[in-house]
Design an enzyme around this catalytic site. Structure first.
Site, PDB file in Angstrom:
ATOM      1  N   LYS A  11      34.504  26.544 -11.329  1.00  9.16           N
ATOM      2  CA  LYS A  11      35.321  25.379 -10.993  1.00  9.16           C
ATOM      3  C   LYS A  11      36.487  25.205 -11.984  1.00  9.16           C
ATOM      4  CE  LYS A  11      31.641  22.818  -8.574  1.00  9.16           C
ATOM      5  NZ  LYS A  11      30.915  21.522  -8.457  1.00  9.16           N
ATOM      6  N   TYR A  51      33.504  21.245   1.254  1.00  8.55           N
ATOM      7  CA  TYR A  51      32.495  20.213   0.959  1.00  8.55           C
ATOM      8  C   TYR A  51      32.336  19.221   2.113  1.00  8.55           C
ATOM      9  CZ  TYR A  51      31.786  21.526  -3.974  1.00  8.55           C
ATOM     10  OH  TYR A  51      31.425  22.170  -5.142  1.00  8.55           O
ATOM     11  N   ARG A  87      21.200  29.355  -8.537  1.00  7.74           N
ATOM     12  CA  ARG A  87      20.959  27.923  -8.781  1.00  7.74           C
ATOM     13  C   ARG A  87      20.181  27.725 -10.096  1.00  7.74           C
ATOM     14  NH1 ARG A  87      23.635  24.112  -5.456  1.00  7.74           N
ATOM     15  NH2 ARG A  87      21.914  22.688  -5.917  1.00  7.74           N
ATOM     16  N   ASN A 114      31.578  20.008 -13.371  1.00  6.60           N
ATOM     17  CA  ASN A 114      30.301  20.638 -13.720  1.00  6.60           C
ATOM     18  C   ASN A 114      30.301  22.161 -13.611  1.00  6.60           C
ATOM     19  OD1 ASN A 114      30.213  20.755 -10.976  1.00  6.60           O
ATOM     20  ND2 ASN A 114      28.311  19.596 -10.727  1.00  6.60           N
ATOM     21  N   HIS A 117      29.828  26.092  -8.848  1.00  8.84           N
ATOM     22  CA  HIS A 117      29.184  25.813  -7.564  1.00  8.84           C
ATOM     23  C   HIS A 117      28.320  27.009  -7.196  1.00  8.84           C
ATOM     24  CE1 HIS A 117      28.431  25.142  -3.302  1.00  8.84           C
ATOM     25  NE2 HIS A 117      28.762  26.411  -3.143  1.00  8.84           N
ATOM     26  N   GLU A 128      29.544  29.587   3.617  1.00  6.13           N
ATOM     27  CA  GLU A 128      30.485  29.515   2.490  1.00  6.13           C
ATOM     28  C   GLU A 128      31.128  30.868   2.196  1.00  6.13           C
ATOM     29  OE1 GLU A 128      28.169  27.784  -0.675  1.00  6.13           O
ATOM     30  OE2 GLU A 128      28.076  25.829   0.340  1.00  6.13           O
TER      31      GLU A 128
HETATM   32  P1  RTP Z   1      27.775  22.202  -5.851  1.00  3.64           P
HETATM   33  O1  RTP Z   1      27.672  21.998  -4.352  1.00  3.64           O
HETATM   34  O2  RTP Z   1      29.152  21.940  -6.379  1.00  3.64           O
HETATM   35  O3  RTP Z   1      27.220  23.528  -6.260  1.00  3.64           O
HETATM   36  O4  RTP Z   1      26.841  21.140  -6.601  1.00  3.64           O
HETATM   37  P2  RTP Z   1      25.352  20.770  -6.244  1.00  3.64           P
HETATM   38  O5  RTP Z   1      24.874  21.545  -5.061  1.00  3.64           O
HETATM   39  O6  RTP Z   1      24.566  20.861  -7.504  1.00  3.64           O
HETATM   40  O7  RTP Z   1      25.518  19.227  -5.851  1.00  3.64           O
HETATM   41  P3  RTP Z   1      25.909  18.574  -4.444  1.00  3.64           P
HETATM   42  O8  RTP Z   1      24.918  17.521  -4.143  1.00  3.64           O
HETATM   43  O9  RTP Z   1      26.178  19.630  -3.414  1.00  3.64           O
HETATM   44  O10 RTP Z   1      27.276  17.835  -4.793  1.00  3.64           O
HETATM   45  C1  RTP Z   1      28.516  18.527  -4.799  1.00  3.64           C
HETATM   46  C2  RTP Z   1      29.319  18.070  -6.007  1.00  3.64           C
HETATM   47  O11 RTP Z   1      29.648  16.685  -5.846  1.00  3.64           O
HETATM   48  C3  RTP Z   1      29.597  16.052  -7.109  1.00  3.64           C
HETATM   49  N1  RTP Z   1      28.639  14.950  -7.069  1.00  3.64           N
HETATM   50  N2  RTP Z   1      28.867  13.800  -7.597  1.00  3.64           N
HETATM   51  N3  RTP Z   1      28.644  11.124  -8.479  1.00  3.64           N
HETATM   52  C4  RTP Z   1      27.633  11.671  -7.830  1.00  3.64           C
HETATM   53  O12 RTP Z   1      26.614  11.098  -7.600  1.00  3.64           O
HETATM   54  C5  RTP Z   1      27.787  13.043  -7.387  1.00  3.64           C
HETATM   55  N4  RTP Z   1      26.883  13.740  -6.727  1.00  3.64           N
HETATM   56  C6  RTP Z   1      27.421  14.949  -6.523  1.00  3.64           C
HETATM   57  C7  RTP Z   1      29.176  17.057  -8.142  1.00  3.64           C
HETATM   58  O13 RTP Z   1      30.334  17.504  -8.811  1.00  3.64           O
HETATM   59  C8  RTP Z   1      28.556  18.166  -7.333  1.00  3.64           C
HETATM   60  O14 RTP Z   1      28.706  19.413  -7.962  1.00  3.64           O
HETATM   61 MG    MG Z   2      25.959  21.643  -3.263  1.00  3.00          MG
END
Ligand code: RTP
Ligand code: MG
Length: 141
Positions: A11, A51, A87, A114, A117, A128
């Site tokens: 990112k 997203y 992951r 963070n 991804h 994706e």
């Molecule tokens: P990613 O898709 O980026 O790999 O991250 P992830 O699966 O660990 O998390 P996901 O639930 O898919 O959320 C995508 C991105 O959105 C942001 N986020 N912010 N403020 C919040 O509660 C919140 N929750 C998610 C994070 O940057 C996350 O990577």
């Molecule tokens: Mg995700």
């Protein structure tokens, strides 16, 4: 265990920190191979479409804004159990909750910025990967 492919994104925060190589090294040391890669600057449409599952979430606007704030490195990783393995290497979404030694624990600043991804399922990985790469841009080794 099956050989899988997964989509990884370094990112904008991690690109700005100049740790692309350190992150890729972790994938390689864990036995994942980079079989496709490119650096791109996402626009609102491309980041929002990526997203789309989070479109109704309160953080969606900030997420798109962050993902378009600078270039990213998009890559396809291939290896045994690649989706879960990636992951595990990434750590929890919120770096404050990420296990020691994970990419997010070591390189991420916040839940928004963070570092990486990774696809969260086989269905996500398939969508994706096709979202960023044509079949002839992926080079299995
Ligand atoms: P990613 O898709 O980026 O790999 O991250 P992830 O699966 O660990 O998390 P996901 O639930 O898919 O959320 C995508 C991105 O959105 C942001 N986020 N912010 N403020 C919040 O509660 C919140 N929750 C998610 C994070 O940057 C996350 O990577
Ligand atoms: Mg995700």
């Amino acid at each position: 265990m099956a050989v899988e492919r997964t989509l990884s994104i370094v990112k904008p925060d991690a690109v700005a920190k100049n740790v692309i190589g350190e992150i890729v090294t972790r994938f390689e040391k864990a036995g994942l191979q980079v079989v496709a890669a490119k650096m791109i600057k996402l626009d609102d449409e491309k980041a929002g479409g990526f997203y789309a599952e989070h479109k109704e979430r309160p953080f969606f606007k900030d997420l798109v804004s962050f993902m378009t704030s600078g270039p990213v490195v998009v890559q396809v990783l291939e290896g045994e159990n690649a989706i879960a393995a990636n992951r595990d290497l990434m750590g929890a979404t919120n770096p404050k909750e990420a296990a020691a030694g994970t990419i997010r624990a070591d390189f991420a600043e916040s839940i928004d910025a963070n570092a990486v991804h990774g696809s969260d399922s086989a269905a996500s990985a398939e969508r994706e990967i096709a979202y960023f790469f044509a079949a002839d841009e992926i080079c299995s080794r």
